[in-house]
Design a protein around this motif. Structure first.
Motif, PDB file in Angstrom:
ATOM      1  N   MET A  54       0.845  -1.160   0.000  1.00 13.19           N
ATOM      2  CA  MET A  54       0.000   0.000   0.000  1.00 13.19           C
ATOM      3  C   MET A  54       0.901   1.237   0.000  1.00 13.19           C
ATOM      4  SD  MET A  54      -2.618  -1.355   2.952  1.00 13.19           S
ATOM      5  CE  MET A  54      -1.282  -1.878   4.005  1.00 13.19           C
ATOM      6  N   GLU A  55       0.714   2.074  -0.987  1.00 12.80           N
ATOM      7  CA  GLU A  55       1.529   3.284  -1.099  1.00 12.80           C
ATOM      8  C   GLU A  55       0.638   4.497  -1.301  1.00 12.80           C
ATOM      9  OE1 GLU A  55       4.765   3.071  -3.864  1.00 12.80           O
ATOM     10  OE2 GLU A  55       5.036   0.927  -3.489  1.00 12.80           O
ATOM     11  N   ARG A 107      10.296  -0.373  11.551  1.00  7.04           N
ATOM     12  CA  ARG A 107       9.940  -1.761  11.841  1.00  7.04           C
ATOM     13  C   ARG A 107       9.158  -1.774  13.140  1.00  7.04           C
ATOM     14  NH1 ARG A 107      10.967  -1.498   7.435  1.00  7.04           N
ATOM     15  NH2 ARG A 107      12.746  -2.263   6.301  1.00  7.04           N
ATOM     16  N   VAL A 147       4.798  -5.290  10.909  1.00  6.76           N
ATOM     17  CA  VAL A 147       4.388  -4.072  10.212  1.00  6.76           C
ATOM     18  C   VAL A 147       5.652  -3.305   9.832  1.00  6.76           C
ATOM     19  CG1 VAL A 147       3.195  -1.859  10.447  1.00  6.76           C
ATOM     20  CG2 VAL A 147       2.197  -3.928  11.458  1.00  6.76           C
ATOM     21  N   THR A 148       5.728  -2.878   8.565  1.00  6.40           N
ATOM     22  CA  THR A 148       6.839  -2.036   8.119  1.00  6.40           C
ATOM     23  C   THR A 148       6.273  -0.796   7.429  1.00  6.40           C
ATOM     24  OG1 THR A 148       7.065  -3.067   5.950  1.00  6.40           O
ATOM     25  CG2 THR A 148       8.356  -4.017   7.755  1.00  6.40           C
ATOM     26  N   ASN A 164       7.949   2.469   5.097  1.00  8.19           N
ATOM     27  CA  ASN A 164       9.075   3.170   4.491  1.00  8.19           C
ATOM     28  C   ASN A 164       8.560   4.496   3.966  1.00  8.19           C
ATOM     29  OD1 ASN A 164      11.283   1.175   4.681  1.00  8.19           O
ATOM     30  ND2 ASN A 164       9.847  -0.055   3.501  1.00  8.19           N
ATOM     31  N   ALA A 180       5.102   3.877   2.006  1.00  5.31           N
ATOM     32  CA  ALA A 180       4.755   2.509   1.623  1.00  5.31           C
ATOM     33  C   ALA A 180       4.649   1.692   2.913  1.00  5.31           C
ATOM     34  CB  ALA A 180       5.821   1.921   0.712  1.00  5.31           C
ATOM     35  N   VAL A 181       3.519   1.003   3.071  1.00  2.41           N
ATOM     36  CA  VAL A 181       3.234   0.251   4.293  1.00  2.41           C
ATOM     37  C   VAL A 181       2.976  -1.204   3.949  1.00  2.41           C
ATOM     38  CG1 VAL A 181       1.630   0.023   6.222  1.00  2.41           C
ATOM     39  CG2 VAL A 181       2.169   2.274   5.363  1.00  2.41           C
ATOM     40  N   THR A 182       3.510  -2.104   4.775  1.00  6.52           N
ATOM     41  CA  THR A 182       3.140  -3.522   4.694  1.00  6.52           C
ATOM     42  C   THR A 182       2.691  -3.965   6.071  1.00  6.52           C
ATOM     43  OG1 THR A 182       5.374  -4.315   5.171  1.00  6.52           O
ATOM     44  CG2 THR A 182       4.809  -4.022   2.848  1.00  6.52           C
ATOM     45  N   ALA A 183       1.686  -4.831   6.090  1.00  6.24           N
ATOM     46  CA  ALA A 183       1.144  -5.331   7.346  1.00  6.24           C
ATOM     47  C   ALA A 183       0.401  -6.638   7.076  1.00  6.24           C
ATOM     48  CB  ALA A 183       0.196  -4.308   7.969  1.00  6.24           C
ATOM     49  N   ARG A 207      -3.951  -4.766   8.328  1.00  9.91           N
ATOM     50  CA  ARG A 207      -3.736  -3.894   7.173  1.00  9.91           C
ATOM     51  C   ARG A 207      -4.604  -2.636   7.180  1.00  9.91           C
ATOM     52  NH1 ARG A 207      -3.129  -7.638   2.359  1.00  9.91           N
ATOM     53  NH2 ARG A 207      -1.349  -8.278   3.600  1.00  9.91           N
ATOM     54  N   LEU A 231      -3.061   1.124   7.719  1.00  9.90           N
ATOM     55  CA  LEU A 231      -3.202   2.084   6.629  1.00  9.90           C
ATOM     56  C   LEU A 231      -3.938   3.337   7.099  1.00  9.90           C
ATOM     57  CD1 LEU A 231      -2.779   2.751   3.650  1.00  9.90           C
ATOM     58  CD2 LEU A 231      -4.910   1.541   3.165  1.00  9.90           C
TER      59      LEU A 231
END
Length: 142
Positions: free
Chosen positions: A1-2, A83, A88-89, A91, A110-113, A118, A122
């Motif tokens: 997700m950006e 981190r 969950v990250t 950037n 930019a997110v990752t989960a 999620r 977000l």
């Protein structure tokens, strides 16, 4: 997700950069960050732990996140790698472009989960991004 957000701050890029490259500035700049500790500068980067506080009614949860922030040599870009527990990250990249009316600030995230987190992650990241734009603008005009 950006996603990204751009806004103009009536201050020189050098002043904004100096503020954003200092981890202690993020207390209150992000509505969730209540503490910054273990600041470790190293060559071109700064590693630190930021403590986010999430409130759920009368309960709260402190979430320590590890951040590595890197500034550019020209003072116009800052990247951060975050981190967080729970896989969950985040950037981010903040670009500062000097202009006539001040500095255009663009923050790309930019997110990752994991799937279960999620939507929450977000929504929080977008909300914090909007808050940070307003607070940074306020801080630079006082």
């Amino acid at each position: 997700m950006e996603f990204a957000h751009s806004f103009t701050v009536a201050a020189p890029a050098a002043r904004i950069y100096a503020h954003l490259i200092d981890p202690r500035s993020y207390i209150g700049l992000s509505p969730l960050v209540v503490e910054v500790r273990d600041i470790r500068p190293s060559n071109s980067s700064i590693a630190y732990v930021a403590v986010e506080r999430f409130d759920f009614g009368p309960f709260h949860w402190n979430n320590p996140i590890r951040v590595t922030m890197t500034g550019s040599t020209d003072g116009h870009t800052i990247t951060s790698a975050v981190r967080s527990p729970g896989f969950v990250t985040l950037n981010s990249r903040v670009a500062l472009v000097p202009g006539v009316a001040g500095t255009e600030v663009t923050e790309s995230i930019a997110v990752t989960a994991p799937l279960g987190l999620r939507r929450f992650v977000l929504n929080q990241a977008r909300s914090v991004q909007q808050y940070r734009a307003t607070e940074l603008t306020r801080r630079m005009t006082t």
